[in-house]
Motif scaffolding. Structure first.
Motif, PDB file in Angstrom:
ATOM      1  N   ASN A  71     -43.601   3.441  26.266  1.00 26.37           N
ATOM      2  CA  ASN A  71     -44.343   2.425  27.013  1.00 26.37           C
ATOM      3  C   ASN A  71     -43.427   1.310  27.510  1.00 26.37           C
ATOM      4  OD1 ASN A  71     -46.795   3.733  26.704  1.00 26.37           O
ATOM      5  ND2 ASN A  71     -47.371   2.558  24.897  1.00 26.37           N
ATOM      6  N   LYS A  72     -42.495   0.884  26.668  1.00 26.19           N
ATOM      7  CA  LYS A  72     -41.578  -0.185  27.065  1.00 26.19           C
ATOM      8  C   LYS A  72     -40.646   0.283  28.185  1.00 26.19           C
ATOM      9  CE  LYS A  72     -41.802  -2.850  22.844  1.00 26.19           C
ATOM     10  NZ  LYS A  72     -42.456  -4.019  23.406  1.00 26.19           N
ATOM     11  N   LEU A  73     -40.175   1.525  28.082  1.00 25.26           N
ATOM     12  CA  LEU A  73     -39.330   2.069  29.145  1.00 25.26           C
ATOM     13  C   LEU A  73     -40.129   2.221  30.440  1.00 25.26           C
ATOM     14  CD1 LEU A  73     -37.278   4.746  27.180  1.00 25.26           C
ATOM     15  CD2 LEU A  73     -36.479   2.520  28.014  1.00 25.26           C
ATOM     16  N   GLN A  74     -41.352   2.693  30.314  1.00 22.88           N
ATOM     17  CA  GLN A  74     -42.211   2.847  31.496  1.00 22.88           C
ATOM     18  C   GLN A  74     -42.443   1.497  32.178  1.00 22.88           C
ATOM     19  OE1 GLN A  74     -46.143   4.347  30.678  1.00 22.88           O
ATOM     20  NE2 GLN A  74     -46.467   4.963  32.800  1.00 22.88           N
ATOM     21  N   ALA A  75     -42.618   0.448  31.372  1.00 22.71           N
ATOM     22  CA  ALA A  75     -42.799  -0.899  31.927  1.00 22.71           C
ATOM     23  C   ALA A  75     -41.563  -1.360  32.696  1.00 22.71           C
ATOM     24  CB  ALA A  75     -43.129  -1.894  30.811  1.00 22.71           C
ATOM     25  N   GLU A  76     -40.387  -0.821  32.326  1.00 26.25           N
ATOM     26  CA  GLU A  76     -39.141  -1.157  33.024  1.00 26.25           C
ATOM     27  C   GLU A  76     -38.845  -0.163  34.153  1.00 26.25           C
ATOM     28  OE1 GLU A  76     -35.961  -1.671  30.199  1.00 26.25           O
ATOM     29  OE2 GLU A  76     -37.094  -3.168  29.071  1.00 26.25           O
TER      30      GLU A  76
END
Length: 130
Positions: free
Chosen positions: A65-70
């Motif tokens: 999720n954090k990578l997707q947000a970036e």
């Protein structure tokens, strides 16, 4: 507070914020993940999502999720790190193509050749000979 100075408070808050930014490097989850993947690969370990997430003290789903947000996926990040290591190793010329493929976690040299061609438009042999 009886003698409070609002202007001084604003100045001190700005100073405190700049100090926090200086003390806490503004690195992204993508850069932390990339560095962890790089270390695992260079130690000969497989950089599976679960392993990387555990090293970053986060759940695999949270990391995704954090990578997707970036704006990046774990697989794209893994490919980028593998490409960088492959280019570095082949440029130095101290390892064979087969050794580089093994280092990067490819099951066969042909799979590495295919990935390398997709990344660069040339085969590893063409790149190392150039």
């Amino acid at each position: 507070i009886f003698l409070a100075n609002p202007a001084l408070l604003a100045t001190l808050e700005q100073f405190a914020q700049r100090s926090l930014e200086w003390l806490t490097p503004a690195d992204s989850w993508a850069s932390r993940t990339s560095e962890t993947v790089r270390k695992l690969l260079l130690r000969g370990e497989k950089p599976q999502l679960q392993t990387v997430a555990r090293a970053l003290a986060i759940s695999p789903r949270q990391l995704q999720n954090k990578l997707q947000a970036e704006g990046i996926s774990y697989q794209a990040l893994l490919d980028t790190v593998r490409k960088q290591i492959a280019l570095d190793c082949l440029k130095q010329g101290e390892m064979t193509v087969c050794e580089v493929a093994f280092l990067l976690g490819f099951s066969e040299q042909s799979a590495f050749n295919h990935a390398f061609k997709r990344w660069t438009g040339m085969t590893p042999t063409e790149y190392s000979g150039a």
